[in-house]
Design an enzyme around this catalytic site. Structure first.
Site, PDB file in Angstrom:
ATOM      1  N   GLU A  37      -3.236  26.887 -34.016  1.00  0.00           N
ATOM      2  CA  GLU A  37      -3.665  27.819 -35.057  1.00  0.00           C
ATOM      3  C   GLU A  37      -4.772  27.202 -35.917  1.00  0.00           C
ATOM      4  O   GLU A  37      -5.739  27.863 -36.291  1.00  0.00           O
ATOM      5  CB  GLU A  37      -2.471  28.148 -35.947  1.00  0.00           C
ATOM      6  CG  GLU A  37      -2.215  29.639 -36.045  1.00  0.00           C
ATOM      7  CD  GLU A  37      -0.903  29.900 -36.726  1.00  0.00           C
ATOM      8  OE1 GLU A  37      -0.894  29.967 -37.963  1.00  0.00           O
ATOM      9  OE2 GLU A  37       0.121  29.987 -36.010  1.00  0.00           O
ATOM     10  N   LYS A 118       2.841 -17.378 -33.803  1.00  0.00           N
ATOM     11  CA  LYS A 118       1.695 -16.503 -34.050  1.00  0.00           C
ATOM     12  C   LYS A 118       1.900 -15.231 -33.235  1.00  0.00           C
ATOM     13  O   LYS A 118       1.693 -15.215 -32.021  1.00  0.00           O
ATOM     14  CB  LYS A 118       0.396 -17.194 -33.649  1.00  0.00           C
ATOM     15  CG  LYS A 118      -0.826 -16.368 -33.963  1.00  0.00           C
ATOM     16  CD  LYS A 118      -2.084 -17.170 -33.731  1.00  0.00           C
ATOM     17  CE  LYS A 118      -3.318 -16.367 -34.086  1.00  0.00           C
ATOM     18  NZ  LYS A 118      -3.437 -15.093 -33.413  1.00  0.00           N
ATOM     19  N   CYS A 426     -35.370 -14.870 -23.291  1.00  0.00           N
ATOM     20  CA  CYS A 426     -36.510 -13.984 -23.083  1.00  0.00           C
ATOM     21  C   CYS A 426     -37.422 -14.155 -24.293  1.00  0.00           C
ATOM     22  O   CYS A 426     -36.949 -14.198 -25.432  1.00  0.00           O
ATOM     23  CB  CYS A 426     -35.998 -12.549 -22.994  1.00  0.00           C
ATOM     24  SG  CYS A 426     -37.301 -11.325 -23.042  1.00  0.00           S
TER      25      CYS A 426
HETATM   26  S1  IVH Z   1      -1.153 -16.125 -41.664  1.00  0.00           S
HETATM   27  C1  IVH Z   1      -5.658 -15.888 -43.726  1.00  0.00           C
HETATM   28  N1  IVH Z   1       0.865 -16.182 -40.051  1.00  0.00           N
HETATM   29  O1  IVH Z   1      -3.065 -14.047 -36.589  1.00  0.00           O
HETATM   30  C2  IVH Z   1      -4.878 -15.546 -42.507  1.00  0.00           C
HETATM   31  N2  IVH Z   1      -1.038 -14.940 -39.371  1.00  0.00           N
HETATM   32  O2  IVH Z   1      -5.734 -15.010 -35.804  1.00  0.00           O
HETATM   33  C3  IVH Z   1      -3.424 -15.741 -42.764  1.00  0.00           C
HETATM   34  N3  IVH Z   1      -0.796 -13.803 -37.216  1.00  0.00           N
HETATM   35  O3  IVH Z   1      -4.978 -12.071 -38.770  1.00  0.00           O
HETATM   36  C4  IVH Z   1      -2.649 -15.256 -41.656  1.00  0.00           C
HETATM   37  N4  IVH Z   1       1.252 -14.472 -36.816  1.00  0.00           N
HETATM   38  O4  IVH Z   1      -2.817 -11.075 -37.810  1.00  0.00           O
HETATM   39  C5  IVH Z   1      -0.377 -15.718 -40.241  1.00  0.00           C
HETATM   40  N5  IVH Z   1       2.758 -16.328 -38.765  1.00  0.00           N
HETATM   41  C6  IVH Z   1       1.528 -15.848 -38.947  1.00  0.00           C
HETATM   42  C7  IVH Z   1       0.887 -15.009 -38.004  1.00  0.00           C
HETATM   43  C8  IVH Z   1      -0.416 -14.581 -38.245  1.00  0.00           C
HETATM   44  C9  IVH Z   1       0.245 -13.756 -36.376  1.00  0.00           C
HETATM   45  C10 IVH Z   1      -2.083 -13.122 -36.985  1.00  0.00           C
HETATM   46  C11 IVH Z   1      -2.663 -12.407 -38.179  1.00  0.00           C
HETATM   47  C12 IVH Z   1      -4.024 -13.006 -38.386  1.00  0.00           C
HETATM   48  C13 IVH Z   1      -4.300 -13.559 -37.025  1.00  0.00           C
HETATM   49  C14 IVH Z   1      -5.326 -14.660 -37.067  1.00  0.00           C
END
Ligand code: IVH
Length: 671
Positions: A37, A118, A426
């Site tokens: 709609e 991470k 280039c």
């Molecule tokens: S701390 C200033 N802790 O990894 C950045 N990040 O490659 C502080 N990430 O953008 C981030 N696990 O998205 C933090 N335990 C963790 C994390 C983490 C995954 C990611 C996050 C960040 C990216 C950086």
């Protein structure tokens, strides 16, 4: 026959109606009419406009500026930038990371680290005001994100209300949104990996759609806090748990690099047993006071590092070697290989970096090679399996003319290293080499530049081939009528495109300078140049009467950048592009309001400082709104002298009447 007034009345009523539903749909995520709609209403309005050209309304769906397309969320400026992390791959990288920290702090202390998985997902920021979730935002470009509060609210791990007296009045909690491996299995057909699935789901315009997918959230840090009482990252993580957030059960504190390495090794295997994807560990200096002192470089915190897991490898055959021409003219050889699965991703291209690399490794078409893929880095060829080499595989001959425009190519001579650059380029400056031009346009529209998200890289290529876009200014002169007749372009996508192009016209000077794609002028340099020139007019007149040379006094700009700017301004097409764009765009410069004690004051150091590193001294000055310059001139306000200063600099300062401060006097000025 209807009278003009009557038609207008009907038209306006329809516009009002559609805007009401537009709001209900996008802002409140609670539509009261079915999609069909809504679409019909839109078609009716467009039909009326076609039939009666005198009709027009700013809020009409045909006018993308007034009509918010579904794809675009409201923007939200982060109070504290959301940066990424620098990477480490081995012991040496980690030792280096720690050394840099200790040098910066100029202290010999034992550092404690919070080690955390991470998580390979999408970061999100949640602002709680008096314990209530008020803003949920995506990372965006790190400065400005998208307001996706409603979507984030559908995630069960995110508390809507934190009932705990310990929560500061305002706090921004950051963490990762992800889909766990089991849940992803059910979505496999729709998305290539869990990360894309999380990202796609989070950006659904309709939060009801988001709620259908079981997203999870693990919290790990904070952004802005109105009142920070926490002493350690590990304390903060515990607090997060008591507020009702999910934190990783694997977080652990260590106080030396060797233990971090051991922990990492354990995890390399353990990662496969976790129920979500992780691509490494993050180590953060645990003491929050030290974190504050360490601060950030332009793109990452000094107090944290991502220790990535080692890469995945596989062998495959080289079918061909393509030479790609990049934005700065660099010729990059890319091996086209027989598609091979490396750690869950099908790889068919692997970079060979540059001419020297091919020579050194003697890589030939037909060779079987070992390919490495680590995280989101482009896969690259590691080595040749010589046992599989056949006699008829001939040496690869690197082209000496540009494969795109046939111009001469060259390797630049580096005076410092007394060597020729490994990269061949280039020599055709700018938009007359087709490949360079396309890459420059792709750079122009990219997120950190002008940022036109409705115009992807693939679309640029398509529009180039159709002769729609040959120079950046052509983007603002597109024939939408023609585009809407192309395959795959519907009303909504044309309207999205128009919207994001219109939206991009208002742009900050630093982003504009960066968007020009001048070699050696990255985001950080563009910011410095914007702060120096302040207006587009000043920027454009840099080329006149040796003004570029003035930039040399600014910290962060060197001879390389100056030469590159000179070359840019010498090119007539560049000047034409600049002229045209300055007519079309609304370029603004807003000085970040400086409030610090050292506002508008410039400083320079000479000699060794006591108890503080140069880097920390510099960052202290910048935090207090002062600036650092790299040579003594009349414009310098203070020369700070440490141990064994350079006499020439001190004398020059005296002659020019520059104030000279001892380190103690400088400290007093700060406090
Ligand atoms: S701390 C200033 N802790 O990894 C950045 N990040 O490659 C502080 N990430 O953008 C981030 N696990 O998205 C933090 N335990 C963790 C994390 C983490 C995954 C990611 C996050 C960040 C990216 C950086």
């Amino acid at each position: 026959m209807f009278k003009k007034e009557e038609i207008k009345k009907i038209y306006t009523a329809k516009i009002k109606e559609i805007n009401k539903h537009n709001k209900l749909y996008y802002d409140k995520s609670s539509p009261i009419i079915p999609d069909r709609e809504f679409d019909n209403l839109k078609i009716e309005i467009l039909d009326l406009e076609k039939k009666y050209p005198f009709l027009n309304d700013r809020r009409s769906p045909s006018n993308a500026v007034g009509f918010r397309p579904s794809k675009n969320f409201e923007k939200y400026k982060h109070k504290v930038q959301m940066l990424s992390l620098s990477n480490a791959f081995d012991k040496e990288d980690l030792l280096n990371f720690e050394k840099k920290i200790l040098n910066f702090l100029n202290e010999k202390i034992v550092l404690e680290y919070s080690a955390e998985p991470k998580i390979d997902g999408i970061s999100a920021s949640l602002t709680y005001l008096n314990g209530k979730l008020t803003y949920g935002v995506s990372r965006g470009d790190g400065n400005v994100g998208e307001l996706i509060t409603n979507n984030l609210k559908t995630i069960k791990d995110i508390p809507n209300l934190v009932k705990n007296n310990n929560i500061p009045e305002e706090i921004e909690i950051r963490g990762e949104v992800f889909i766990d491996k089991k849940d992803f299995e059910k979505l496999k057909n729709k998305f290539s990996n869990p990360r894309n699935a999380a990202s796609g789901t989070l950006r659904q315009k309709d939060s009801k759609q988001t709620s259908k997918i079981p997203l999870k959230f693990i919290a790990y840090t904070f952004g802005y806090i109105s009142d920070n009482k926490f002493k350690k990252q590990s304390d903060f993580l515990k607090e997060l748990k008591s507020w009702g957030f999910l934190t990783s059960e694997h977080n652990k504190v260590f106080n030396n690099i060797l233990d971090l390495l051991k922990f990492h090794k354990e995890f390399e295997n353990k990662r496969y047993n976790l129920n979500y994807d992780i691509d490494g560990l993050v180590y953060k200096v645990n003491n929050l006071q030290l974190q504050k002192r360490l601060g950030f470089t332009s793109n990452a915190p000094r107090w944290a590092v991502a220790h990535k897991f080692s890469a995945n490898h596989a062998y495959s055959e080289i079918l061909n070697i393509d030479i790609q021409v990049g934005r700065t003219g660099a010729l990059t050889p890319v091996a086209k290989v027989k598609p091979v699965n490396i750690g869950g991703v099908i790889v068919s291209n692997a970079t060979l970096h540059n001419e020297d690399e091919i020579l050194r490794k003697d890589i030939r078409v037909g060779d079987t090679v070992k390919i490495e893929r680590a995280g989101d880095v482009i896969p690259h060829v590691l080595e040749v399996d010589l046992s599989k080499r056949k006699k008829n595989f001939s040496k690869f001959i690197f082209p000496i003319t540009c494969p795109s425009c046939k111009s001469k190519t060259e390797k630049e001579y580096n005076k410092l290293t007394k060597r020729f650059d490994a990269v061949r380029r280039c020599t055709n400056e700018g938009f007359t080499c087709e490949k360079i031009a396309i890459e420059r346009i792709k750079h122009f529209i990219s997120k950190d530049a002008i940022n036109i998200d409705g115009l992807g890289k693939k679309v640029v290529e398509k529009f180039w081939n159709l002769n729609f876009i040959k120079l950046p200014q052509d983007i603002y002169n597109l024939d939408y009528e023609k585009i809407s007749k192309l395959d795959g372009w519907g009303l909504q996508s044309v309207s999205n495109l128009k919207f994001s192009i219109e939206n991009s016209k208002k742009v900050k000077l630093d982003k504009f300078i960066y968007s020009l794609g001048i070699r050696h002028i990255g985001m950080e340099n563009a910011k410095i140049i914007a702060d120096f020139t302040k207006t587009l007019k000043n920027f454009c007149s840099l080329s006149k009467s040796n003004k570029i040379k003035d930039l040399i006094n600014i910290d962060g700009i060197g001879e390389t950048q100056i030469k590159s700017l000179e070359k840019f301004f010498e090119n007539k097409i560049n000047i034409k592009v600049l002229d045209k764009l300055s007519e079309i765009l609304k370029i603004e410069y807003k000085q970040i309001e400086k409030k610090g004690k050292l506002k508008n004051k410039s400083f320079m150091f000479t000699g060794k400082l006591q108890n503080i590193s140069r880097a920390e001294a510099k960052s202290l000055i910048e935090e207090n709104s002062g600036s650092i310059v790299s040579s003594v001139s009349k414009k310098l306000d203070y020369l700070i002298i440490g141990d064994k200063p350079t006499n020439r600099k001190v004398n020059q300062a005296k002659i020019l009447g520059v104030k000279i401060l001892t380190q103690k006097e400088w400290s007093e000025l700060l406090n």
